[in-house]
Scaffold this active site. Structure first.
Site, mmCIF file in Angstrom:
data_model
loop_
_atom_site.group_PDB
_atom_site.id
_atom_site.type_symbol
_atom_site.label_atom_id
_atom_site.label_comp_id
_atom_site.label_asym_id
_atom_site.label_seq_id
_atom_site.Cartn_x
_atom_site.Cartn_y
_atom_site.Cartn_z
ATOM 1 N N GLU A 186 0.809 -1.212 0.000
ATOM 2 C CA GLU A 186 0.000 0.000 0.000
ATOM 3 C C GLU A 186 0.844 1.265 0.000
ATOM 4 O O GLU A 186 0.419 2.295 -0.540
ATOM 5 C CB GLU A 186 -0.925 -0.001 1.215
ATOM 6 C CG GLU A 186 -2.009 -1.057 1.116
ATOM 7 C CD GLU A 186 -2.744 -1.265 2.423
ATOM 8 O OE1 GLU A 186 -3.934 -1.585 2.353
ATOM 9 O OE2 GLU A 186 -2.132 -1.113 3.505
ATOM 10 N N GLY A 235 -11.069 -6.487 7.717
ATOM 11 C CA GLY A 235 -12.064 -7.528 7.503
ATOM 12 C C GLY A 235 -13.432 -7.034 7.939
ATOM 13 O O GLY A 235 -13.583 -6.430 9.004
ATOM 14 N N MET A 282 -5.719 -4.625 12.798
ATOM 15 C CA MET A 282 -4.770 -4.923 13.864
ATOM 16 C C MET A 282 -3.958 -3.724 14.368
ATOM 17 O O MET A 282 -3.064 -3.906 15.182
ATOM 18 C CB MET A 282 -3.802 -6.017 13.391
ATOM 19 C CG MET A 282 -4.480 -7.338 13.064
ATOM 20 S SD MET A 282 -3.331 -8.612 12.466
ATOM 21 C CE MET A 282 -2.369 -8.944 13.945
ATOM 22 N N GLU A 283 -4.285 -2.512 13.900
ATOM 23 C CA GLU A 283 -3.422 -1.390 14.266
ATOM 24 C C GLU A 283 -4.146 -0.095 14.649
ATOM 25 O O GLU A 283 -3.643 0.683 15.463
ATOM 26 C CB GLU A 283 -2.469 -1.052 13.091
ATOM 27 C CG GLU A 283 -1.545 -2.147 12.663
ATOM 28 C CD GLU A 283 -2.152 -3.093 11.625
ATOM 29 O OE1 GLU A 283 -1.606 -4.198 11.442
ATOM 30 O OE2 GLU A 283 -3.180 -2.709 11.014
ATOM 31 N N ASP A 342 -11.796 -8.508 2.973
ATOM 32 C CA ASP A 342 -12.322 -9.851 3.161
ATOM 33 C C ASP A 342 -13.487 -9.797 4.138
ATOM 34 O O ASP A 342 -13.779 -8.752 4.722
ATOM 35 C CB ASP A 342 -11.224 -10.789 3.687
ATOM 36 C CG ASP A 342 -10.629 -10.290 4.997
ATOM 37 O OD1 ASP A 342 -11.241 -10.561 6.038
ATOM 38 O OD2 ASP A 342 -9.573 -9.627 4.964
#
Length: 252
Positions: A15, A81, A197-198, A221
């Site tokens: 990215e 997600g 996750m961040e 996803d």
């Protein structure tokens, strides 16, 4: 608000690669196992870096951006997600609030509350959030994002009309890979749109240092059994291109 230097975090190496290609007068600075790319976009000074995965790694990276590079504002892009049935792959979520879904210091404090801060959720500054959401909605209305990917990619990922949402994002050191995990989270945090996750860790650091920030995630996803397959291909083929468009819309 005066912006002297903008920090740009990417949650995946793929990215930031495209964003780095936008930089003029680029310099590379390596510190703490991270490569920071310093330059300008549209005559605005920026520092671009891969956050690395997880709360500790990303918090370390943004702290370094603030302390060592003196950023005065932060944009964080990445994939996430979906846990909401309203979201489809390719949709964009602008975080109106962020929560650490794995924070649990009970019985000292209530579940999800950040110790010492007394907060469960963190909120980006209103002015920057509203401007960022406005710019993302412009991308949606112009169908600009869809034009970045081929018909084959649209079919492979079932992307027909990427939409932009404003809502809560949950972060934690866990990759959601089945529906049971997703349903368990929704029982506790029913209004969460997506997981990653961040983001909430980055938000906490920005809050403590009083740095305006916005966190924007592209749905890669459905946070279920096929997540690991969808995730890898989506990042390389779609999210990397969406990230460039998002930053072009914001840094101007």
């Amino acid at each position: 608000m005066s912006v002297n230097r903008i920090g740009i975090l990417g949650a995946m190496p793929e990215e930031i690669n495209g964003i780095v290609s936008l930089l003029k007068d680029k310099q590379e600075i390596v510190k703490g196992m991270r490569t920071y790319y310093v330059g300008t976009i549209n005559d605005i000074e920026v520092v671009v870096v891969f956050s690395r995965w997880g709360k500790v790694a990303s918090a370390t990276t943004v702290t370094h951006l603030i302390v060592e590079f003196g950023i005065s504002q932060l944009y964080f892009i990445g994939v996430a997600g979906s846990v909401s049935l309203d979201l489809a792959i390719g949709d964009i979520v602008v975080a109106s609030s962020l929560v650490q879904h794995d924070m649990d210091a009970r019985p000292i404090v209530k579940q999800f509350e950040i110790p010492l801060l007394g907060k469960v959720e963190l909120y980006p500054p209103k002015e920057l959030l509203e401007r960022s959401f406005y710019e993302m909605k412009k991308l949606e209305s112009s169908s600009s994002l869809l034009q970045l990917i081929s018909m084959e990619q649209q079919e492979n990922f079932s992307i027909s009309n990427p939409k932009v949402f404003l809502g809560k994002i949950a972060s934690g050191d866990k990759f959601f890979a089945n529906n049971n995990e997703k349903e368990s989270l929704l029982k506790l945090l029913p209004d969460v749109l997506c997981v990653e996750m961040e983001g909430a860790a980055v938000a906490q650091v920005c809050f403590e240092y009083n740095i305006p920030y916005v966190i924007i995630r592209t749905i890669s996803d459905a946070a279920n059994e096929s997540s690991h397959v969808d995730f890898k291909e989506f990042v390389g083929q779609v999210a990397s291109r969406f990230g460039i468009a998002i930053i072009k819309a914001l840094v101007k």
